[in-house]
Design a protein around this motif. Structure first.
Motif, PDB file in Angstrom:
ATOM      1  N   MET A 126      -7.390   3.260  -3.033  1.00  9.07           N
ATOM      2  CA  MET A 126      -8.125   2.919  -1.821  1.00  9.07           C
ATOM      3  C   MET A 126      -8.939   4.141  -1.422  1.00  9.07           C
ATOM      4  O   MET A 126      -8.433   5.081  -0.810  1.00  9.07           O
ATOM      5  N   LYS A 127     -10.198   4.124  -1.760  1.00  8.69           N
ATOM      6  CA  LYS A 127     -11.030   5.318  -1.646  1.00  8.69           C
ATOM      7  C   LYS A 127     -11.482   5.627  -0.220  1.00  8.69           C
ATOM      8  O   LYS A 127     -12.073   6.675   0.015  1.00  8.69           O
ATOM      9  N   VAL A 128     -11.206   4.715   0.722  1.00 11.13           N
ATOM     10  CA  VAL A 128     -11.693   4.930   2.086  1.00 11.13           C
ATOM     11  C   VAL A 128     -10.728   5.736   2.934  1.00 11.13           C
ATOM     12  O   VAL A 128     -11.018   6.032   4.089  1.00 11.13           O
ATOM     13  N   ALA A 129      -9.560   6.103   2.397  1.00 11.79           N
ATOM     14  CA  ALA A 129      -8.581   6.867   3.175  1.00 11.79           C
ATOM     15  C   ALA A 129      -7.827   7.814   2.269  1.00 11.79           C
ATOM     16  O   ALA A 129      -7.672   7.573   1.076  1.00 11.79           O
ATOM     17  N   ARG A 130      -7.351   8.921   2.851  1.00 14.38           N
ATOM     18  CA  ARG A 130      -6.597   9.912   2.107  1.00 14.38           C
ATOM     19  C   ARG A 130      -5.391  10.356   2.923  1.00 14.38           C
ATOM     20  O   ARG A 130      -5.381  10.270   4.141  1.00 14.38           O
ATOM     21  N   LEU A 177       0.863  -1.175   0.000  1.00 15.11           N
ATOM     22  CA  LEU A 177       0.000   0.000   0.000  1.00 15.11           C
ATOM     23  C   LEU A 177       0.901   1.227   0.000  1.00 15.11           C
ATOM     24  O   LEU A 177       1.754   1.374   0.870  1.00 15.11           O
ATOM     25  N   HIS A 178       0.735   2.102  -0.985  1.00 16.06           N
ATOM     26  CA  HIS A 178       1.559   3.299  -1.108  1.00 16.06           C
ATOM     27  C   HIS A 178       0.704   4.552  -1.140  1.00 16.06           C
ATOM     28  O   HIS A 178      -0.464   4.515  -1.557  1.00 16.06           O
ATOM     29  N   LEU A 179       1.306   5.647  -0.721  1.00 15.65           N
ATOM     30  CA  LEU A 179       0.684   6.965  -0.828  1.00 15.65           C
ATOM     31  C   LEU A 179       1.252   7.631  -2.076  1.00 15.65           C
ATOM     32  O   LEU A 179       2.425   7.987  -2.124  1.00 15.65           O
ATOM     33  N   HIS A 180       0.418   7.755  -3.120  1.00 18.97           N
ATOM     34  CA  HIS A 180       0.874   8.237  -4.427  1.00 18.97           C
ATOM     35  C   HIS A 180       0.480   9.696  -4.666  1.00 18.97           C
ATOM     36  O   HIS A 180      -0.549  10.165  -4.196  1.00 18.97           O
ATOM     37  N   GLN A 181       1.322  10.369  -5.430  1.00 18.69           N
ATOM     38  CA  GLN A 181       0.969  11.679  -5.946  1.00 18.69           C
ATOM     39  C   GLN A 181       0.145  11.473  -7.221  1.00 18.69           C
ATOM     40  O   GLN A 181       0.591  10.812  -8.143  1.00 18.69           O
ATOM     41  N   THR A 182      -1.050  12.035  -7.245  1.00 19.03           N
ATOM     42  CA  THR A 182      -1.923  11.870  -8.405  1.00 19.03           C
ATOM     43  C   THR A 182      -2.418  13.247  -8.849  1.00 19.03           C
ATOM     44  O   THR A 182      -2.242  14.236  -8.129  1.00 19.03           O
ATOM     45  N   PRO A 183      -3.047  13.337 -10.027  1.00 16.41           N
ATOM     46  CA  PRO A 183      -3.616  14.630 -10.451  1.00 16.41           C
ATOM     47  C   PRO A 183      -4.649  15.179  -9.469  1.00 16.41           C
ATOM     48  O   PRO A 183      -4.955  16.366  -9.491  1.00 16.41           O
ATOM     49  N   ARG A 184      -5.174  14.320  -8.577  1.00 17.07           N
ATOM     50  CA  ARG A 184      -6.169  14.765  -7.588  1.00 17.07           C
ATOM     51  C   ARG A 184      -5.557  15.015  -6.223  1.00 17.07           C
ATOM     52  O   ARG A 184      -6.269  15.260  -5.254  1.00 17.07           O
ATOM     53  N   GLY A 185      -4.227  14.942  -6.133  1.00 17.58           N
ATOM     54  CA  GLY A 185      -3.552  15.077  -4.840  1.00 17.58           C
ATOM     55  C   GLY A 185      -3.051  13.727  -4.366  1.00 17.58           C
ATOM     56  O   GLY A 185      -3.013  12.744  -5.119  1.00 17.58           O
ATOM     57  N   GLU A 186      -2.672  13.646  -3.097  1.00 15.71           N
ATOM     58  CA  GLU A 186      -2.158  12.396  -2.547  1.00 15.71           C
ATOM     59  C   GLU A 186      -3.292  11.403  -2.306  1.00 15.71           C
ATOM     60  O   GLU A 186      -4.315  11.756  -1.720  1.00 15.71           O
ATOM     61  N   GLU A 187      -3.087  10.175  -2.769  1.00 16.98           N
ATOM     62  CA  GLU A 187      -4.094   9.131  -2.590  1.00 16.98           C
ATOM     63  C   GLU A 187      -3.410   7.820  -2.213  1.00 16.98           C
ATOM     64  O   GLU A 187      -2.313   7.517  -2.704  1.00 16.98           O
ATOM     65  N   TYR A 188      -4.077   7.044  -1.362  1.00 16.17           N
ATOM     66  CA  TYR A 188      -3.580   5.699  -1.059  1.00 16.17           C
ATOM     67  C   TYR A 188      -3.958   4.763  -2.203  1.00 16.17           C
ATOM     68  O   TYR A 188      -5.084   4.787  -2.697  1.00 16.17           O
TER      69      TYR A 188
END
Length: 446
Positions: free
Chosen positions: A122-126, A86-97
């Protein structure tokens, strides 16, 4: 590129047809292909082809394992098999798990030359502030979240253990929302709020005339949760006679309404939580050992707030938006330092109460120490303890510049490894890397 190192067209075609985001990259971390789903969800405005996966996903200049993360490529080369992280990624929408499943691909000689990486947000956490859901970036929080991501798709019973106010119900909701039962009910049973005489009726329901006051048939909470998740909060408060009936429900999947002989089938996934020491209660004869083992199929420890202090700014921002909607309240640097020095025995629930009170006392947009509880601000009148990761107490000094100078002094005075420096500062190596990067010190601290 030699024929051995050129990916087969079949590999590129395979990931392009996959509905989930996929990328294909080589042993040097270079992205060779990205499918339409990946380009749509994670690609952004820049092309990812030819860039390294750690640059695209994390904006790192080094591989994940050198930046304090768990690198699936390194793990796969060591294990010679598929890996999940499980990683915390930089995405066009900001940081997402993002849940990552990496599969190594071998050439004709049996050597691993490429890797296919499937990603599932993982939409249940940010990792950024939001008005709802799980929020955090601290290592203890991420370890908990990885367990949630692994158990959620299964039907295993989950036992959440943690202090009062640490957010166990939110974690239970996250397990439900990330499961195949997400579109079905999530029903909460507050075991501490039900008297012994009503517990069975509330849980299983009753027939008309089953007892005095039962003037009509009533469905229980097990039936209300049919197809979904039943969350037993404060499990340690369940009376012993009911523990036997709960065990029968788990073992047979059946139950009876009070006053009925009809056997009913229960289609539920059980998640439970407690702050009580269940093993001690078992030794004292106050909790059944067989029920404990049934419920404890997959234990998850929910960390207290003091073990994830670096999440406090995120949590405070999110909670302020909830307790004072319509206002753009923020914490002053000194108020934030006061909160970070406080132990919070009541955890996130106490933090919410503190911020709600402060929002009522604050007439402007910035909450200062004068708006916080007296116990929290006891330390404010004393000199701040030396801490290389904290700003000085001088309100005229820019907070970011103070942090930069403190870190710069620590780096200049340290001659060992980055790992040793992180240990000296009392933070994780990944946190140190991110702070150095944010302050522009990750390349050349001089």
């Amino acid at each position: 590129m030699s024929d051995d190192l050129r990916p087969l067209p079949e590999l590129v075609s395979f990931i392009e047809l996959a509905p989930e985001p996929h990328i294909l990259f080589d042993r040097d971390y270079r992205v060779i292909a990205a499918n339409k789903a990946y380009r749509s969800q994670f690609g952004g405005s820049r092309s990812v082809i030819g860039r390294t996966c750690y640059d695209v996903s994390h904006h790192y200049s080094v591989p994940c394992d050198r930046a304090g993360e768990s690198c699936p490529l390194a793990r796969s080369l060591e294990s010679q098999q598929r890996e999940r992280v499980l990683h915390l990624h930089q995405t066009p929408r900001g940081e997402e798990y993002v849940n990552i499943e990496l599969t190594p691909v071998r050439n004709a000689a049996g050597d691993i030359n490429w890797f296919i990486e499937k990603m599932e947000p993982m939409k249940v956490a940010r990792g950024v502030s939001e008005r709802s859901g799980l929020i955090g970036r601290a290592p203890a929080f991420q370890r908990m979240l990885e367990l949630v991501s692994r158990v959620a798709p299964s039907e295993a019973s989950v036992l959440l253990q943690g202090e009062s106010g640490s957010g166990k119900e939110l974690v239970a909701q996250a397990v439900h929302d990330a499961s195949r039962r997400a579109d079905k009910p999530f029903v909460v049973v507050d075991c501490s709020g039900l008297p012994d005489t009503l517990f069975e009726s509330e849980l299983f329901g009753h027939e008309k005339g089953a007892f005095t006051g039962a003037i009509a048939r009533k469905a229980g909470l097990v039936e209300a949760a049919s197809g979904g998740t039943l969350f037993l909060d404060e499990l340690g408060d369940i009376p012993l006679p009911m523990q036997v009936k709960l065990l029968r429900l788990l073992e047979t999947g059946t139950y009876r309404r009070v006053g009925s002989t009809e056997l009913r089938h229960a289609d539920i996934r059980l998640v439970s939580a407690t702050h009580r020491p269940l093993k001690q209660m078992i030794a004292e004869g106050r909790f059944r050992q067989d029920l404990y083992y049934r419920l404890n199929a997959f234990p998850i420890v929910v960390p207290p707030l003091r073990e994830r202090r670096e999440d406090l700014p995120l949590l405070a921002e999110s909670l302020l938006a909830r307790v004072a909607p319509g206002r753009r309240l923020r914490l002053s640097p000194s108020a934030l330092r006061a909160l970070q020095h406080y132990a919070f025995p009541g955890n996130v629930r106490e933090l919410r109460n503190v911020l709600e009170r402060a929002s009522l006392l604050c007439d402007g947009d910035e909450i200062g120490p004068q708006h916080l509880d007296e116990d929290i601000c006891t330390w404010c009148a004393e000199p701040s303890p030396p801490d290389a990761t904290e700003a000085t107490s001088d309100p005229t000094i820019d907070l970011e510049e103070a942090q930069r100078q403190a870190l710069l002094r620590a780096v200049r005075n340290h001659s060992g490894s980055r790992q040793d420096l992180a240990r000296k500062l009392g933070i994780s190596e990944r946190t140190l890397y991110r702070r150095l990067r944010a302050l522009g010190l990750d390349q050349d601290p001089a």
